[in-house]
Design a protein around this motif. Structure first.
Motif, PDB file in Angstrom:
ATOM      1  N   GLY A   1      25.184  83.725 -23.736  1.00 20.28           N
ATOM      2  CA  GLY A   1      24.152  84.573 -24.312  1.00 20.28           C
ATOM      3  C   GLY A   1      23.291  85.330 -23.313  1.00 20.28           C
ATOM      4  N   ARG A   2      23.456  85.065 -22.017  1.00 20.12           N
ATOM      5  CA  ARG A   2      22.647  85.771 -21.017  1.00 20.12           C
ATOM      6  C   ARG A   2      23.129  87.205 -20.855  1.00 20.12           C
ATOM      7  NH1 ARG A   2      23.024  82.770 -15.659  1.00 20.12           N
ATOM      8  NH2 ARG A   2      25.106  82.301 -16.423  1.00 20.12           N
ATOM      9  N   ALA A   3      22.175  88.135 -20.765  1.00 16.36           N
ATOM     10  CA  ALA A   3      22.501  89.540 -20.546  1.00 16.36           C
ATOM     11  C   ALA A   3      22.900  89.752 -19.090  1.00 16.36           C
ATOM     12  CB  ALA A   3      21.295  90.401 -20.886  1.00 16.36           C
ATOM     13  N   THR A   4      23.802  90.692 -18.869  1.00 16.60           N
ATOM     14  CA  THR A   4      24.203  91.041 -17.508  1.00 16.60           C
ATOM     15  C   THR A   4      23.598  92.384 -17.124  1.00 16.60           C
ATOM     16  OG1 THR A   4      26.221  92.162 -18.226  1.00 16.60           O
ATOM     17  CG2 THR A   4      26.392  89.808 -17.713  1.00 16.60           C
ATOM     18  N   THR A   5      23.464  92.608 -15.829  1.00 14.87           N
ATOM     19  CA  THR A   5      22.905  93.846 -15.290  1.00 14.87           C
ATOM     20  C   THR A   5      23.783  94.313 -14.143  1.00 14.87           C
ATOM     21  OG1 THR A   5      20.676  93.081 -15.837  1.00 14.87           O
ATOM     22  CG2 THR A   5      20.844  94.898 -14.289  1.00 14.87           C
ATOM     23  N   LEU A   6      24.009  95.625 -14.061  1.00 15.06           N
ATOM     24  CA  LEU A   6      24.762  96.222 -12.967  1.00 15.06           C
ATOM     25  C   LEU A   6      23.792  96.910 -12.030  1.00 15.06           C
ATOM     26  CD1 LEU A   6      27.316  97.394 -11.516  1.00 15.06           C
ATOM     27  CD2 LEU A   6      27.160  99.300 -13.121  1.00 15.06           C
ATOM     28  N   VAL A   7      23.881  96.617 -10.747  1.00 17.98           N
ATOM     29  CA  VAL A   7      23.138  97.353  -9.725  1.00 17.98           C
ATOM     30  C   VAL A   7      24.139  97.861  -8.701  1.00 17.98           C
ATOM     31  CG1 VAL A   7      20.915  96.195  -9.976  1.00 17.98           C
ATOM     32  CG2 VAL A   7      22.601  95.231  -8.452  1.00 17.98           C
ATOM     33  N   GLN A   8      23.808  98.998  -8.102  1.00 18.98           N
ATOM     34  CA  GLN A   8      24.657  99.592  -7.081  1.00 18.98           C
ATOM     35  C   GLN A   8      23.809  99.873  -5.850  1.00 18.98           C
ATOM     36  OE1 GLN A   8      26.004 102.920  -9.512  1.00 18.98           O
ATOM     37  NE2 GLN A   8      28.046 102.007  -9.553  1.00 18.98           N
ATOM     38  N   CYS A   9      24.387  99.623  -4.688  1.00 16.55           N
ATOM     39  CA  CYS A   9      23.680  99.849  -3.430  1.00 16.55           C
ATOM     40  C   CYS A   9      24.723 100.117  -2.337  1.00 16.55           C
ATOM     41  CB  CYS A   9      22.814  98.641  -3.092  1.00 16.55           C
ATOM     42  SG  CYS A   9      23.712  97.095  -3.008  1.00 16.55           S
ATOM     43  N   PRO A  10      24.276 100.557  -1.170  1.00 22.19           N
ATOM     44  CA  PRO A  10      25.230 100.790  -0.082  1.00 22.19           C
ATOM     45  C   PRO A  10      25.935  99.494   0.321  1.00 22.19           C
ATOM     46  CG  PRO A  10      23.105 101.793   0.417  1.00 22.19           C
ATOM     47  CD  PRO A  10      22.918 100.945  -0.794  1.00 22.19           C
TER      48      PRO A  10
ATOM     49  N   GLN B   1      31.601  91.377  -8.495  1.00 23.70           N
ATOM     50  CA  GLN B   1      31.161  92.167  -7.349  1.00 23.70           C
ATOM     51  C   GLN B   1      32.357  92.949  -6.824  1.00 23.70           C
ATOM     52  OE1 GLN B   1      28.679  89.958  -4.631  1.00 23.70           O
ATOM     53  NE2 GLN B   1      29.836  90.725  -2.896  1.00 23.70           N
ATOM     54  N   SER B   2      32.157  94.243  -6.548  1.00 25.43           N
ATOM     55  CA  SER B   2      33.235  95.060  -5.990  1.00 25.43           C
ATOM     56  C   SER B   2      32.635  96.139  -5.100  1.00 25.43           C
ATOM     57  CB  SER B   2      34.070  95.698  -7.106  1.00 25.43           C
ATOM     58  OG  SER B   2      33.283  96.610  -7.846  1.00 25.43           O
ATOM     59  N   THR B   3      33.459  96.643  -4.207  1.00 31.57           N
ATOM     60  CA  THR B   3      33.039  97.725  -3.319  1.00 31.57           C
ATOM     61  C   THR B   3      33.994  98.888  -3.507  1.00 31.57           C
ATOM     62  OG1 THR B   3      32.214  96.125  -1.715  1.00 31.57           O
ATOM     63  CG2 THR B   3      32.546  98.366  -0.940  1.00 31.57           C
ATOM     64  N   GLU B   4      33.413 100.086  -3.685  1.00 34.32           N
ATOM     65  CA  GLU B   4      34.220 101.279  -3.896  1.00 34.32           C
ATOM     66  C   GLU B   4      33.524 102.464  -3.254  1.00 34.32           C
ATOM     67  OE1 GLU B   4      35.633 103.947  -7.669  1.00 34.32           O
ATOM     68  OE2 GLU B   4      35.483 101.799  -7.946  1.00 34.32           O
ATOM     69  N   ASN B   5      34.227 103.167  -2.388  1.00 37.97           N
ATOM     70  CA  ASN B   5      33.696 104.356  -1.715  1.00 37.97           C
ATOM     71  C   ASN B   5      32.357 104.101  -1.033  1.00 37.97           C
ATOM     72  OD1 ASN B   5      35.907 105.889  -2.612  1.00 37.97           O
ATOM     73  ND2 ASN B   5      34.860 106.397  -4.509  1.00 37.97           N
ATOM     74  N   GLY B   6      32.236 102.956  -0.379  1.00 38.83           N
ATOM     75  CA  GLY B   6      31.010 102.643   0.348  1.00 38.83           C
ATOM     76  C   GLY B   6      29.849 102.172  -0.514  1.00 38.83           C
ATOM     77  N   THR B   7      30.120 101.908  -1.794  1.00 38.46           N
ATOM     78  CA  THR B   7      29.077 101.446  -2.711  1.00 38.46           C
ATOM     79  C   THR B   7      29.426 100.054  -3.224  1.00 38.46           C
ATOM     80  OG1 THR B   7      28.605 103.699  -3.425  1.00 38.46           O
ATOM     81  CG2 THR B   7      27.859 101.941  -4.869  1.00 38.46           C
ATOM     82  N   LEU B   8      28.455  99.158  -3.150  1.00 34.26           N
ATOM     83  CA  LEU B   8      28.617  97.809  -3.689  1.00 34.26           C
ATOM     84  C   LEU B   8      28.154  97.821  -5.134  1.00 34.26           C
ATOM     85  CD1 LEU B   8      29.118  94.737  -3.392  1.00 34.26           C
ATOM     86  CD2 LEU B   8      26.738  94.547  -2.667  1.00 34.26           C
ATOM     87  N   ASN B   9      29.005  97.353  -6.030  1.00 30.64           N
ATOM     88  CA  ASN B   9      28.680  97.210  -7.451  1.00 30.64           C
ATOM     89  C   ASN B   9      28.513  95.727  -7.728  1.00 30.64           C
ATOM     90  OD1 ASN B   9      29.187 100.066  -8.234  1.00 30.64           O
ATOM     91  ND2 ASN B   9      31.251  99.542  -7.540  1.00 30.64           N
ATOM     92  N   LEU B  10      27.334  95.342  -8.170  1.00 32.88           N
ATOM     93  CA  LEU B  10      27.051  93.930  -8.430  1.00 32.88           C
ATOM     94  C   LEU B  10      26.614  93.764  -9.872  1.00 32.88           C
ATOM     95  CD1 LEU B  10      26.490  90.996  -7.351  1.00 32.88           C
ATOM     96  CD2 LEU B  10      24.142  91.772  -6.966  1.00 32.88           C
ATOM     97  N   ILE B  11      27.353  92.943 -10.609  1.00 40.26           N
ATOM     98  CA  ILE B  11      26.970  92.579 -11.965  1.00 40.26           C
ATOM     99  C   ILE B  11      26.449  91.154 -11.889  1.00 40.26           C
ATOM    100  CG2 ILE B  11      27.720  92.218 -14.346  1.00 40.26           C
ATOM    101  CD1 ILE B  11      29.934  94.284 -13.818  1.00 40.26           C
ATOM    102  N   TYR B  12      25.238  90.953 -12.377  1.00 39.75           N
ATOM    103  CA  TYR B  12      24.629  89.640 -12.296  1.00 39.75           C
ATOM    104  C   TYR B  12      23.960  89.248 -13.606  1.00 39.75           C
ATOM    105  CZ  TYR B  12      20.094  91.929 -11.880  1.00 39.75           C
ATOM    106  OH  TYR B  12      18.988  92.687 -12.128  1.00 39.75           O
ATOM    107  N   ALA B  13      23.669  87.969 -13.732  1.00 40.07           N
ATOM    108  CA  ALA B  13      22.923  87.437 -14.883  1.00 40.07           C
ATOM    109  C   ALA B  13      21.863  86.486 -14.326  1.00 40.07           C
ATOM    110  CB  ALA B  13      23.848  86.701 -15.832  1.00 40.07           C
ATOM    111  N   CYS B  14      20.664  86.615 -14.837  1.00 41.33           N
ATOM    112  CA  CYS B  14      19.582  85.716 -14.409  1.00 41.33           C
ATOM    113  C   CYS B  14      19.871  84.305 -14.902  1.00 41.33           C
ATOM    114  CB  CYS B  14      18.239  86.198 -14.984  1.00 41.33           C
ATOM    115  SG  CYS B  14      17.728  87.809 -14.379  1.00 41.33           S
ATOM    116  N   ARG B  15      19.539  83.332 -14.087  1.00 42.85           N
ATOM    117  CA  ARG B  15      19.690  81.937 -14.502  1.00 42.85           C
ATOM    118  C   ARG B  15      18.570  81.577 -15.473  1.00 42.85           C
ATOM    119  NH1 ARG B  15      21.165  79.146  -8.751  1.00 42.85           N
ATOM    120  NH2 ARG B  15      23.203  80.131  -8.547  1.00 42.85           N
ATOM    121  N   ALA B  16      18.894  80.694 -16.384  1.00 43.78           N
ATOM    122  CA  ALA B  16      17.908  80.242 -17.362  1.00 43.78           C
ATOM    123  C   ALA B  16      16.801  79.495 -16.628  1.00 43.78           C
ATOM    124  CB  ALA B  16      18.556  79.344 -18.386  1.00 43.78           C
ATOM    125  N   LYS B  17      15.575  79.678 -17.095  1.00 47.26           N
ATOM    126  CA  LYS B  17      14.431  79.040 -16.441  1.00 47.26           C
ATOM    127  C   LYS B  17      14.110  77.712 -17.060  1.00 47.26           C
ATOM    128  CE  LYS B  17      12.609  83.370 -14.946  1.00 47.26           C
ATOM    129  NZ  LYS B  17      11.572  84.307 -14.813  1.00 47.26           N
TER     130      LYS B  17
END
Length: 86
Positions: free
Chosen positions: A38-47, A70-86
């Motif tokens: 049930g945790r939502a995921t988020t995509l962030v991109q960075c060098p 996590q993947s790297t394409e054309n010099g960009t890191l794509n990270l999909i993550y989910a916050c851990r439950a508190k």
């Protein structure tokens, strides 16, 4: 004649503007993805090679997060993550 032409131009511009807003809205309105727990995921991109993505995820989650993919394409890191439950 001049008056009707400018009226036509205004209507044409308004129609194009409305069409553009509708088209852009359709492109950006994708549903969020959720993990099986049930945790939502988020995509962030960075060098690639920087820790900016991890810093963004850490700040967003207020601490711990799980890397979903996590993947790297054309010099960009794509990270999909989910916050851990508190």
């Amino acid at each position: 004649m001049k008056r009707s032409l400018s009226s036509f131009a205004r209507r044409a511009c308004a129609t194009l503007a409305i069409g553009a807003v509708v088209a852009l809205g359709a492109c950006s309105s994708s549903a969020p993805l959720f993990l099986s727990d049930g945790r939502a995921t988020t995509l962030v991109q960075c060098p690639a090679g920087s820790d900016s993505c991890s810093q963004q995820a850490n700040a967003s989650c207020g601490g711990a997060f799980d890397v979903v993919r996590q993947s790297t394409e054309n010099g960009t890191l794509n990270l999909i993550y989910a916050c851990r439950a508190k």
